[in-house]
Scaffold this motif. Structure first.
Motif, PDB file in Angstrom:
ATOM      1  N   GLY A  22     -75.374  35.206  35.821  1.00 33.95           N
ATOM      2  CA  GLY A  22     -74.246  35.981  35.313  1.00 33.95           C
ATOM      3  C   GLY A  22     -73.348  36.449  36.438  1.00 33.95           C
ATOM      4  N   GLU A  23     -72.561  37.481  36.146  1.00 28.03           N
ATOM      5  CA  GLU A  23     -71.595  37.994  37.119  1.00 28.03           C
ATOM      6  C   GLU A  23     -71.389  39.486  36.881  1.00 28.03           C
ATOM      7  N   ILE A  24     -70.671  40.128  37.787  1.00 27.27           N
ATOM      8  CA  ILE A  24     -70.186  41.494  37.570  1.00 27.27           C
ATOM      9  C   ILE A  24     -68.735  41.369  37.133  1.00 27.27           C
ATOM     10  N   ARG A  25     -68.466  41.600  35.862  1.00 26.94           N
ATOM     11  CA  ARG A  25     -67.090  41.449  35.377  1.00 26.94           C
ATOM     12  C   ARG A  25     -66.166  42.516  35.974  1.00 26.94           C
ATOM     13  N   HIS A  26     -64.947  42.117  36.222  1.00 30.15           N
ATOM     14  CA  HIS A  26     -63.939  43.091  36.651  1.00 30.15           C
ATOM     15  C   HIS A  26     -63.530  43.951  35.474  1.00 30.15           C
ATOM     16  N   ARG A  27     -63.458  43.329  34.309  1.00 29.87           N
ATOM     17  CA  ARG A  27     -63.153  44.026  33.041  1.00 29.87           C
ATOM     18  C   ARG A  27     -64.217  43.621  32.035  1.00 29.87           C
ATOM     19  N   CYS A  28     -64.640  44.576  31.227  1.00 33.35           N
ATOM     20  CA  CYS A  28     -65.721  44.262  30.284  1.00 33.35           C
ATOM     21  C   CYS A  28     -65.286  43.316  29.172  1.00 33.35           C
TER      22      CYS A  28
END
Length: 317
Positions: A307-313
């Motif tokens: 996965g990733e760390i989203r900048h916006r949910c």
């Protein structure tokens, strides 16, 4: 519960810990607490909405915040599946607010999936429910498709056997299913979700006889205009609607269950003993709910490059 957290980490090979943000984002828990407190005070339906959002996220390919992603012209996302269209906006909003605050404090560090998991736990506790551990370090999912949803979430009109099978297919026991269903002690349901049980039910009865007669009449009155106003709704627990307790289970034997699935919970011999147990002993319900939520919160989580760390949910990077 800490033992369960350790076992979950070991069993699933996850890179999750209770203090994942201790150094990278020390204000993580404080920021979420402040955000949810402000939101719950101004909008008391936030707790129930967030628990429901978390549940709908996790049972569809794991707790990865895929439910938060908005559709685009090229992709119909999970939140636009028909069963998710009634998810209250308060839950989406509280996660977005927390994410915004955390991005200012700790940019590109905290996943939306972790925010949703902790917000759900803290809101349960805030309205009187049990505290339970939430392991941290989830990544946000890279896929969100509406056509992945059908058949993975229980509907209130389903027979109990079908609901049990949905939970079993995800590795949850009947006991865990009943405990999780106790979240219906807060929140509300739209009239359209139970209208077939209170209007023209059969040739011999206007309403389903599993309803308490006075309750059925009250529901008929409350929902009389639901075809013109589909937002009309009724509390799941009419006795203590804003308090997380075991009243939901106490209501079922009295015919005060709102949904067809609630009636099935009491009438089915596989689930009735558990309903009676939790109705008689709130401590046992709280312990079972906490354990089931700990298990649910690590269901198919994404870590590392999954996965990733989203900048916006609401958008995949």
């Amino acid at each position: 519960m800490i033992l369960f957290g350790f076992l979950a980490t070991w069993a699933f090979g996850l890179m999750l810990t209770l203090d994942y943000y201790k150094h990278s984002c020390p204000t993580f828990e404080q920021t979420i607490q402040q955000t949810i407190t402000n939101k719950q005070i101004t909008s008391p339906s936030t707790a129930a909405a967030t628990i429901r959002l978390f549940f709908h996220d996790c049972l569809v390919d794991g707790c990865d915040a895929s439910i938060l992603v908005s559709s685009t012209p090229f992709n119909s996302a999970e939140r636009d599946a028909d069963i998710n269209l009634s998810l209250p906006g308060d839950a989406f909003d509280v996660v977005v607010r927390a994410k915004t605050a955390l991005e200012l404090a700790c940019p590109n560090t905290v996943s939306c999936a972790d925010i949703l998991a902790v917000a759900a736990r803290d809101l349960v506790t805030m309205v009187g429910g049990p505290y339970y551990n939430v392991l941290l370090g989830r990544k946000d999912g890279l896929v969100s498709k509406s056509n992945y949803v059908e058949g993975k979430l229980p509907r209130p009109t389903m027979p109990m056997s079908q609901i049990i099978n949905i939970f079993k297919s995800n590795g949850f026991s009947i006991q865990e299913m009943v405990a999780l269903s106790g979240a219906h002690t807060i929140g509300f349901s739209h009239c359209k979700e139970f209208s077939t049980g209170i209007y023209n039910f059969s040739k011999v009865s206007q309403y389903d006889r599993e309803y308490n007669p006075r309750f059925a009449q009250g529901l008929q009155q409350a929902c009389k205009d639901f075809t013109m106003n589909p937002t009309l709704s009724v509390f799941n627990d009419i006795m203590t609607p804003n308090k997380f307790d075991n009243m939901y289970f106490q209501n079922l034997p009295k015919g005060l269950g709102l949904l067809k699935s609630d009636h099935g919970m009491y009438s089915d011999p596989r689930t009735r003993p558990l309903v009676e147990l939790y109705a008689a002993d709130q401590n046992k319900f709280f312990a079972a709910f906490a354990k089931a939520m700990e298990k649910l919160s690590v269901y198919k989580v994404k870590t590392g490059r999954q996965g990733e760390i989203r900048h916006r949910c609401d958008a995949i990077n």
